[in-house]
Scaffold this active site. Structure first.
Site, PDB file in Angstrom:
ATOM      1  N   PHE A 147       0.753  -1.230  -0.287  1.00  0.00           N
ATOM      2  CA  PHE A 147       0.399  -0.147  -0.440  1.00  0.00           C
ATOM      3  C   PHE A 147       0.799   1.736   0.495  1.00  0.00           C
ATOM      4  CE2 PHE A 147      -3.147   2.682   1.974  1.00  0.00           C
ATOM      5  CZ  PHE A 147      -4.322   2.383   1.229  1.00  0.00           C
ATOM      6  N   ASP A 224       1.750  -4.614   8.085  1.00  0.00           N
ATOM      7  CA  ASP A 224       0.624  -4.282   8.261  1.00  0.00           C
ATOM      8  C   ASP A 224      -0.925  -4.991   8.094  1.00  0.00           C
ATOM      9  OD1 ASP A 224      -1.621  -2.649   7.168  1.00  0.00           O
ATOM     10  OD2 ASP A 224      -0.017  -1.135   6.636  1.00  0.00           O
ATOM     11  N   TYR A 249     -10.943   1.590  10.320  1.00  0.00           N
ATOM     12  CA  TYR A 249     -11.876   1.901  10.068  1.00  0.00           C
ATOM     13  C   TYR A 249     -12.863   1.255   8.205  1.00  0.00           C
ATOM     14  CZ  TYR A 249      -8.741   3.443   6.923  1.00  0.00           C
ATOM     15  OH  TYR A 249      -7.920   4.228   6.644  1.00  0.00           O
ATOM     16  N   LYS A 250     -11.867   0.099   8.361  1.00  0.00           N
ATOM     17  CA  LYS A 250     -12.238  -1.175   7.118  1.00  0.00           C
ATOM     18  C   LYS A 250     -13.097  -2.108   7.816  1.00  0.00           C
ATOM     19  CE  LYS A 250      -8.622   0.291   4.625  1.00  0.00           C
ATOM     20  NZ  LYS A 250      -6.665  -0.079   4.600  1.00  0.00           N
ATOM     21  N   ARG A 398     -12.428  -3.578  -7.413  1.00  0.00           N
ATOM     22  CA  ARG A 398     -12.458  -3.852  -5.779  1.00  0.00           C
ATOM     23  C   ARG A 398     -13.916  -4.507  -5.489  1.00  0.00           C
ATOM     24  NH1 ARG A 398      -8.631  -1.404  -1.592  1.00  0.00           N
ATOM     25  NH2 ARG A 398      -9.857  -0.583  -1.743  1.00  0.00           N
TER      26      ARG A 398
HETATM   27  C1  LIG Z   1      -6.258   1.139   3.992  1.00  0.00           C
HETATM   28  C2  LIG Z   1      -3.979   1.052   4.476  1.00  0.00           C
HETATM   29  C3  LIG Z   1      -4.315   1.970   5.385  1.00  0.00           C
HETATM   30  C4  LIG Z   1      -4.371   2.968   5.352  1.00  0.00           C
HETATM   31  O1  LIG Z   1      -3.337   4.116   6.512  1.00  0.00           O
HETATM   32  P1  LIG Z   1      -4.532   5.684   6.955  1.00  0.00           P
HETATM   33  O2  LIG Z   1      -3.213   6.330   8.066  1.00  0.00           O
HETATM   34  O3  LIG Z   1      -5.191   4.671   7.863  1.00  0.00           O
HETATM   35  O4  LIG Z   1      -4.493   6.331   6.008  1.00  0.00           O
HETATM   36  C5  LIG Z   1      -2.720   1.584   5.590  1.00  0.00           C
HETATM   37  N1  LIG Z   1      -2.058   1.167   5.123  1.00  0.00           N
HETATM   38  C6  LIG Z   1      -2.261  -0.432   4.084  1.00  0.00           C
HETATM   39  C7  LIG Z   1      -2.143  -1.826   4.001  1.00  0.00           C
HETATM   40  C8  LIG Z   1      -3.903  -0.008   4.411  1.00  0.00           C
HETATM   41  O5  LIG Z   1      -4.056  -1.285   3.400  1.00  0.00           O
END
Ligand SMILES: *Cc1c(COP(=O)(O)O)cnc(C)c1O
Length: 428
Positions: A147, A224, A249-250, A398
């Site tokens: 990501f 992560d 939040y997911k 997705r």
């Molecule tokens: C959604 C996601 C994030 C989000 O990072 P934020 O700082 O909360 O915006 C980070 N890493 C991964 C792998 C994600 O899927």
């Protein structure tokens, strides 16, 4: 207009709307689904304007209970207790909620998880903390397709600290493998940063094998778990993981901007230092003394005032996940994504749509990415029609199937709508 783009094969018109056999199959799967009643607990599950919400992996739906929790908090806690609330409850919340996330979803014993900041900021703090435990080593390993925020944070830290970044290569429809990781590990590797479930393909990395490899190389691992927590059970303690972070939040349905959480294995906590030394991670925040002394344990990962409002909704989801059980949640997730794979192939296989996620359900998280060059232009129309997937470069739709809030019928309706729009575009 685009006739012939599909490898020269012109698709013929199929009446997708009137093919009821898959719809009947979806309804049967819902009827047999022991977790189906949980869907009724989510706000908007009966909203006619949203025919298929396929993005619960990006922003989970709210639970209806959250409306009551938020209202009661404002009235009774914030309004009623005012500043006294900090001493009474709120200051303990980052660790209390952290412990519950750990116990219910991460296989983590108490005292190792804390809620704070955003995922990006916690990644920064945790990677710096890990690096401080390997001061003699000069390389950070990360996957090329991780990501963006993970890559950007790592590149920033490397530039800052004069370290090098070594990249793990992976196919875009898969993710990091033990073989790929072993190719870049060396005696210089300090820290390895990987996603457990890949944000694009949903590929599940072999946490146990990779963690062992990283340890054999004398390095530390940061997982992560943003796309795992609340959908794919993990066992951080049993795997011997060092550090982990993830969003709430997911699949934890904490709401837009809800704070993230971090895990630090107990054995690393005594010597742990993190770079954002704030007063609320210090040993005696209200002593207002001179000089930073870190708090004992996981508390030292905290920097400033905890986001109490942001931690409310996810507590409702933790209640529900605890009740349903993560193994049952995972079983439903596998059934949903498997049904989606079959439906996509049946309705869109002949249009050149490919599945850019693992076929093997054991290697697949709770979303599915499907690729077609036409998808980029279709997203806003789909959203306008209440069919809500998201788009990921270069040409993937997705489909996030949040196990407790998504039904098989909804999955079918969403995929059928995508197939119809694609068919219309190609025959146009
Ligand atoms: C959604 C996601 C994030 C989000 O990072 P934020 O700082 O909360 O915006 C980070 N890493 C991964 C792998 C994600 O899927």
């Amino acid at each position: 207009m685009r006739r012939g783009e599909n490898n020269g094969v012109v698709p013929t018109y199929t009446d997708l709307m009137n093919d009821d056999s898959r719809l009947a199959a979806a309804r049967r799967l819902d009827a047999e689904d022991p977790l189906a009643p949980y869907r009724l607990l989510f706000e908007g599950h009966d909203d006619d304007a949203i025919t298929a919400y396929l993005d619960g992996n990006s922003l989970g739906r709210p639970l209806s209970a959250t409306i009551g929790r938020l209202t009661a908090f404002v009235r009774d806690q914030w309004g009623g207790r005012l500043i006294r609330g900090w001493d009474e409850d709120w200051l303990q919340l980052p660790q209390q909620v952290g412990d519950r996330i750990g116990r219910i979803t991460l296989g983590a014993g108490p005292g190792q998880c804390v809620v704070a900041d955003s995922t990006s900021v916690l990644l920064y703090k945790v990677i710096r903390a890990a690096l401080a435990l390997r001061p003699e080593r000069s390389e950070i390993v990360i996957e090329r397709d991780n990501f963006p925020t993970d890559r950007f944070i790592v590149e920033g830290i490397a530039a800052d600290r004069g370290l090098s970044v070594r990249w793990v290569e992976a196919d875009h429809d898969a993710g990091p493998t033990p073989e790929g990781v072993s190719r870049v590990l060396s005696r210089d590797t300090a820290v390895v940063v990987l996603s457990h479930v890949a944000y694009r393909s949903a590929h599940i990395a072999d946490m146990e094998a990779i963690t062992r490899q990283v340890h054999d190389a004398g390095a530390l691992i940061v997982w992560d778990l943003s796309h795992s927590v609340g959908s794919v059970p993990v066992h951080l303690d049993a795997c011997g993981a060092d550090f982990a972070v993830g969003c709430s939040y997911k699949y934890l349905n904490g709401g837009p901007g809800a704070p993230a959480w971090a895990y630090v294995a107990q054995r690393h906590q005594t010597d742990l230092s993190q770079p954002i030394q704030g007063w609320l991670g210090s040993a005696d925040p209200f002593g207002m003394g001179s000089g930073y002394q870190p708090a004992e344990g996981i508390r030292r990962m905290v920097s400033g005032t905890p986001p109490i409002l942001g931690m409310l909704a996810l507590q409702d989801m933790l209640d529900v996940l605890e009740d349903a059980g993560m193994d049952a949640v995972r079983a439903k997730s596998v059934r949903l994504t498997s049904f989606a794979v079959d439906t996509v192939e049946e309705l869109m296989g002949s249009y050149g749509v490919t599945i850019a996620s693992p076929r093997d359900p054991d290697q697949r998280g709770s979303h599915l990415t499907i690729d077609h060059p036409e998808f980029r232009t279709m997203l806003s129309d789909l959203w306008n029609d209440g069919v809500i997937p998201d788009f990921r470069n270069p040409d993937g739709l997705r489909l996030g199937l949040s196990p407790l809030s998504t039904s098989f019928e909804e999955t079918f309706i969403g995929i059928r709508a995508i197939a119809e729009k694609l068919q219309a575009n190609l025959l146009d």
